[in-house]
Design a protein around this motif. Sequence first.
Motif, PDB file in Angstrom:
ATOM      1  N   VAL A   1     107.085  24.759 -35.284  1.00  0.00           N
ATOM      2  CA  VAL A   1     107.552  25.378 -36.535  1.00  0.00           C
ATOM      3  C   VAL A   1     108.247  26.708 -36.246  1.00  0.00           C
ATOM      4  O   VAL A   1     109.270  27.027 -36.862  1.00  0.00           O
ATOM      5  N   ILE A   2     107.728  27.491 -35.290  1.00  0.00           N
ATOM      6  CA  ILE A   2     108.398  28.752 -34.925  1.00  0.00           C
ATOM      7  C   ILE A   2     109.790  28.455 -34.371  1.00  0.00           C
ATOM      8  O   ILE A   2     110.768  29.163 -34.659  1.00  0.00           O
ATOM      9  N   HIS A   3     109.917  27.337 -33.603  1.00  0.00           N
ATOM     10  CA  HIS A   3     111.229  26.937 -33.085  1.00  0.00           C
ATOM     11  C   HIS A   3     112.167  26.586 -34.255  1.00  0.00           C
ATOM     12  O   HIS A   3     113.347  26.950 -34.243  1.00  0.00           O
ATOM     13  N   GLU A   4     111.636  25.903 -35.299  1.00  0.00           N
ATOM     14  CA  GLU A   4     112.437  25.579 -36.495  1.00  0.00           C
ATOM     15  C   GLU A   4     112.917  26.860 -37.178  1.00  0.00           C
ATOM     16  O   GLU A   4     114.064  26.946 -37.632  1.00  0.00           O
ATOM     17  N   MET A   5     112.032  27.868 -37.262  1.00  0.00           N
ATOM     18  CA  MET A   5     112.400  29.143 -37.894  1.00  0.00           C
ATOM     19  C   MET A   5     113.501  29.834 -37.097  1.00  0.00           C
ATOM     20  O   MET A   5     114.419  30.434 -37.674  1.00  0.00           O
ATOM     21  N   GLU A   6     113.417  29.753 -35.771  1.00  0.00           N
ATOM     22  CA  GLU A   6     114.463  30.346 -34.923  1.00  0.00           C
ATOM     23  C   GLU A   6     115.796  29.642 -35.150  1.00  0.00           C
ATOM     24  O   GLU A   6     116.846  30.271 -35.257  1.00  0.00           O
ATOM     25  N   GLN A   7     115.744  28.286 -35.247  1.00  0.00           N
ATOM     26  CA  GLN A   7     116.963  27.489 -35.381  1.00  0.00           C
ATOM     27  C   GLN A   7     117.626  27.693 -36.746  1.00  0.00           C
ATOM     28  O   GLN A   7     118.822  27.894 -36.830  1.00  0.00           O
ATOM     29  N   SER A   8     116.822  27.572 -37.827  1.00  0.00           N
ATOM     30  CA  SER A   8     117.422  27.534 -39.160  1.00  0.00           C
ATOM     31  C   SER A   8     117.581  28.911 -39.793  1.00  0.00           C
ATOM     32  O   SER A   8     118.453  29.102 -40.635  1.00  0.00           O
ATOM     33  N   LEU A   9     116.725  29.885 -39.418  1.00  0.00           N
ATOM     34  CA  LEU A   9     116.753  31.195 -40.077  1.00  0.00           C
ATOM     35  C   LEU A   9     117.135  32.333 -39.130  1.00  0.00           C
ATOM     36  O   LEU A   9     117.185  33.487 -39.547  1.00  0.00           O
ATOM     37  N   ALA A  10     117.373  31.995 -37.856  1.00  0.00           N
ATOM     38  CA  ALA A  10     117.738  33.002 -36.843  1.00  0.00           C
ATOM     39  C   ALA A  10     116.706  34.125 -36.775  1.00  0.00           C
ATOM     40  O   ALA A  10     117.038  35.304 -36.691  1.00  0.00           O
ATOM     41  N   ILE A  11     115.414  33.750 -36.839  1.00  0.00           N
ATOM     42  CA  ILE A  11     114.316  34.721 -36.758  1.00  0.00           C
ATOM     43  C   ILE A  11     113.824  34.782 -35.314  1.00  0.00           C
ATOM     44  O   ILE A  11     113.694  33.754 -34.648  1.00  0.00           O
ATOM     45  N   ASP A  12     113.544  35.973 -34.828  1.00  0.00           N
ATOM     46  CA  ASP A  12     112.993  36.140 -33.473  1.00  0.00           C
ATOM     47  C   ASP A  12     111.561  35.606 -33.459  1.00  0.00           C
ATOM     48  O   ASP A  12     110.688  36.102 -34.184  1.00  0.00           O
ATOM     49  N   GLY A  13     111.317  34.577 -32.620  1.00  0.00           N
ATOM     50  CA  GLY A  13     110.002  33.928 -32.578  1.00  0.00           C
ATOM     51  C   GLY A  13     108.871  34.865 -32.214  1.00  0.00           C
ATOM     52  O   GLY A  13     107.715  34.651 -32.623  1.00  0.00           O
ATOM     53  N   THR A  14     109.161  35.946 -31.462  1.00  0.00           N
ATOM     54  CA  THR A  14     108.105  36.874 -31.041  1.00  0.00           C
ATOM     55  C   THR A  14     107.613  37.738 -32.208  1.00  0.00           C
ATOM     56  O   THR A  14     106.549  38.344 -32.135  1.00  0.00           O
ATOM     57  N   GLU A  15     108.407  37.827 -33.289  1.00  0.00           N
ATOM     58  CA  GLU A  15     108.017  38.653 -34.442  1.00  0.00           C
ATOM     59  C   GLU A  15     107.163  37.889 -35.448  1.00  0.00           C
ATOM     60  O   GLU A  15     106.665  38.467 -36.411  1.00  0.00           O
ATOM     61  N   VAL A  16     107.031  36.560 -35.262  1.00  0.00           N
ATOM     62  CA  VAL A  16     106.308  35.744 -36.239  1.00  0.00           C
ATOM     63  C   VAL A  16     104.805  35.943 -36.074  1.00  0.00           C
ATOM     64  O   VAL A  16     104.255  35.757 -34.981  1.00  0.00           O
ATOM     65  N   LEU A  17     104.136  36.345 -37.165  1.00  0.00           N
ATOM     66  CA  LEU A  17     102.681  36.537 -37.141  1.00  0.00           C
ATOM     67  C   LEU A  17     101.990  35.224 -37.497  1.00  0.00           C
ATOM     68  O   LEU A  17     102.535  34.408 -38.244  1.00  0.00           O
ATOM     69  N   ARG A  18     100.773  35.020 -36.970  1.00  0.00           N
ATOM     70  CA  ARG A  18     100.018  33.800 -37.275  1.00  0.00           C
ATOM     71  C   ARG A  18      98.774  34.173 -38.055  1.00  0.00           C
ATOM     72  O   ARG A  18      98.036  35.078 -37.659  1.00  0.00           O
ATOM     73  N   CYS A  19      98.561  33.491 -39.173  1.00  0.00           N
ATOM     74  CA  CYS A  19      97.377  33.814 -39.964  1.00  0.00           C
ATOM     75  C   CYS A  19      96.904  32.581 -40.726  1.00  0.00           C
ATOM     76  O   CYS A  19      97.546  31.533 -40.715  1.00  0.00           O
ATOM     77  N   SER A  20      95.772  32.734 -41.403  1.00  0.00           N
ATOM     78  CA  SER A  20      95.252  31.678 -42.265  1.00  0.00           C
ATOM     79  C   SER A  20      94.811  32.308 -43.578  1.00  0.00           C
ATOM     80  O   SER A  20      93.900  33.130 -43.603  1.00  0.00           O
ATOM     81  N   GLY A  21      95.457  31.915 -44.666  1.00  0.00           N
ATOM     82  CA  GLY A  21      95.101  32.441 -45.984  1.00  0.00           C
ATOM     83  C   GLY A  21      93.726  31.971 -46.424  1.00  0.00           C
ATOM     84  O   GLY A  21      93.083  32.602 -47.255  1.00  0.00           O
ATOM     85  N   LYS A  22      93.256  30.857 -45.845  1.00  0.00           N
ATOM     86  CA  LYS A  22      91.968  30.306 -46.267  1.00  0.00           C
ATOM     87  C   LYS A  22      90.799  31.046 -45.609  1.00  0.00           C
ATOM     88  O   LYS A  22      89.852  31.451 -46.268  1.00  0.00           O
ATOM     89  N   THR A  23      90.903  31.235 -44.289  1.00  0.00           N
ATOM     90  CA  THR A  23      89.781  31.843 -43.559  1.00  0.00           C
ATOM     91  C   THR A  23      89.921  33.358 -43.417  1.00  0.00           C
ATOM     92  O   THR A  23      88.959  34.041 -43.059  1.00  0.00           O
ATOM     93  N   GLY A  24      91.122  33.896 -43.644  1.00  0.00           N
ATOM     94  CA  GLY A  24      91.321  35.340 -43.484  1.00  0.00           C
ATOM     95  C   GLY A  24      91.742  35.725 -42.078  1.00  0.00           C
ATOM     96  O   GLY A  24      91.888  36.907 -41.773  1.00  0.00           O
ATOM     97  N   LEU A  25      91.976  34.733 -41.211  1.00  0.00           N
ATOM     98  CA  LEU A  25      92.400  35.000 -39.830  1.00  0.00           C
ATOM     99  C   LEU A  25      93.747  35.726 -39.809  1.00  0.00           C
ATOM    100  O   LEU A  25      94.701  35.285 -40.444  1.00  0.00           O
ATOM    101  N   GLY A  26      93.829  36.853 -39.126  1.00  0.00           N
ATOM    102  CA  GLY A  26      95.096  37.574 -38.930  1.00  0.00           C
ATOM    103  C   GLY A  26      95.566  38.388 -40.120  1.00  0.00           C
ATOM    104  O   GLY A  26      96.683  38.914 -40.116  1.00  0.00           O
ATOM    105  N   ILE A  27      94.729  38.543 -41.172  1.00  0.00           N
ATOM    106  CA  ILE A  27      95.168  39.277 -42.375  1.00  0.00           C
ATOM    107  C   ILE A  27      95.327  40.776 -42.071  1.00  0.00           C
ATOM    108  O   ILE A  27      96.266  41.418 -42.525  1.00  0.00           O
ATOM    109  N   GLY A  28      94.405  41.323 -41.267  1.00  0.00           N
ATOM    110  CA  GLY A  28      94.491  42.748 -40.902  1.00  0.00           C
ATOM    111  C   GLY A  28      95.787  43.054 -40.168  1.00  0.00           C
ATOM    112  O   GLY A  28      96.460  44.058 -40.462  1.00  0.00           O
TER     113      GLY A  28
END
Length: 601
Positions: A145-172
Amino acid sequence: MPDCKHIRNFSIIAHIDHGKSTLADRFLEHTGTVQRREMEEQMLDDMALERQRGITIKARAVAMKYTYQGQEYELNLVDTPGHVDFHYEVSRSLACCEGAVLLVDAFQGVEAQTVANYYAAMQHDLAIVPVLNKVDMTHARPDEVIHEMEQSLAIDGTEVLRCSGKTGLGIGELIAAIIERVPPPTGDPDAKLQAMVFDSHYDDYRGAITYIRIMNGTLRKGQKVRFLRAGTTHEALEIGQFVPQRRACDVLTAGEVGYLICNIKELGQVHVGDTVSVPNEPAEALPGYQAPKRMVYCGLYPSDGQNFDELRDSLTKLSINDPSFEFEPESSDALGFGFRCGFLGLLHMEIVQQRLEGESNLDLVQTAPNVTYQIKTTAGEMLEIHSPKMVPDAGSIEEFFQPVVRVNFVLPSESIGPVMKLCTDRRGVYVRTEYLSPTRAMLVYDLALAEVIYDMHDKLKSVTRGYGTMDYELLGYFPADLVRMDIMVGGQKVDALSIICDRRDAEFRGRAVVKKLKQEIDRHMFEVALQAAIGTRVIARETISAMRKNVTAKCYGGDITRERKLWAKQREGKKRMKSIGSVDIPQKAFLAVLDTGTENK
């Protein structure tokens, strides 16, 4: 009173069902805005219809306090809907923010609305914080999915944060990234007051509650304010912020988002996109929003024909809450007095009808929806057509124009063939194909809006097994060979059943409509003829046979003339009944014309 540099205004943008509302819940929990014991799912989706359908309909604002590296920050989140019909709500929210959290589902990947909302945020020059949500799911595919974001939106893959809205992982980490990457607002607290109205809703006790973002200056409780577009002056009886319930305060300064109550009961005095300033020396009006484009129109009538005033009051209150639909009175021979209403799309129309029936306890009859057309008359006049009955006689039409949209389909690569066939059947014009990854592609077609709004989304879900998504934008109005097809029931033209369609489809549509009506309209004591006509030419006919009593049952033996005499008497009675009888048309019949669009073309 926070300093401007310690305020962050941001929005969450995503495709429908990618987890915006759940992520907003985690923000409220992590910042301590809402205590865990008071927490409930979809905290910001407070409308019963939003919870029931699991979608966000209204933009909501909430102010959160958060301490980061020893400094307290005020985070103003403006939650946005994800469905294509509510893109107008998204644009209003983005105008009040400096940054946007771009949320992408770690399994579903980049979808049509993801692309549309990303470009909308870029047009507003917002700082983008890309986030991959639902990374805790067993079938998540984050790297792809990060590769798709790089391809279609020209977003730098290293800037993409990973989180889970359900468990709260990575919210801080996400909140820290918002504070670091989103710039603070640039307003001056000492300048003249300049506040943007980005939403409003109606409260029976307090009147219109206006959502505002202070661009410049300071707003104090009790001071006089002027709505520049409406040209009215009021007293600020209460100001405050949403936390997420209303909390009153005495001062709102530049950069802050909050609400304003002036006891406005005149419903026409609040305009979304208006500027609030001071009465004597008002600041310049802020550039307003792009006016919403209502693309779908339908008639709403009280089912009993009596509650016209209640319907008008309910529509007026709802238009304060949702300024993206409009209405005007109209009358119909078949349905009496009602309103012609304009909506952003078919889901928007469905939501408004459900809110009217649920919140105002009204029983409504809705006519078949149609899109807006334009007609150039032989006199050189340009007409805007919201209803088939507004179409003039064929002799006075020089050219008919229909709205055409550019549709972006994001789908699995193996579904390209079926979707191309779907578009070709609707006379779509192929534009291009882009591959987002080896397994996903974006297909672009130009299609008539009338072919898109009715059942295109359902058909797309069917042929792509639920994995395809679509988004569209209006290209403009283009010439087309269109006609108005009238439906006659028992020799009477029923204007609420008229359709505007392509001349090449007219006979097919006409046959399909009268067949469908034959199933929906009950039999009467007399024969009912159903006809589809273009002008004076009848192109299809079905007949609902009369209910008959066997009047010759008592005749046995004797001459045939006795039976003929009884049949003739019955025929005369039916004829008389037909001349004075009226045909009852059920609500389902008005929507039957929708099911006859492009089936088996």
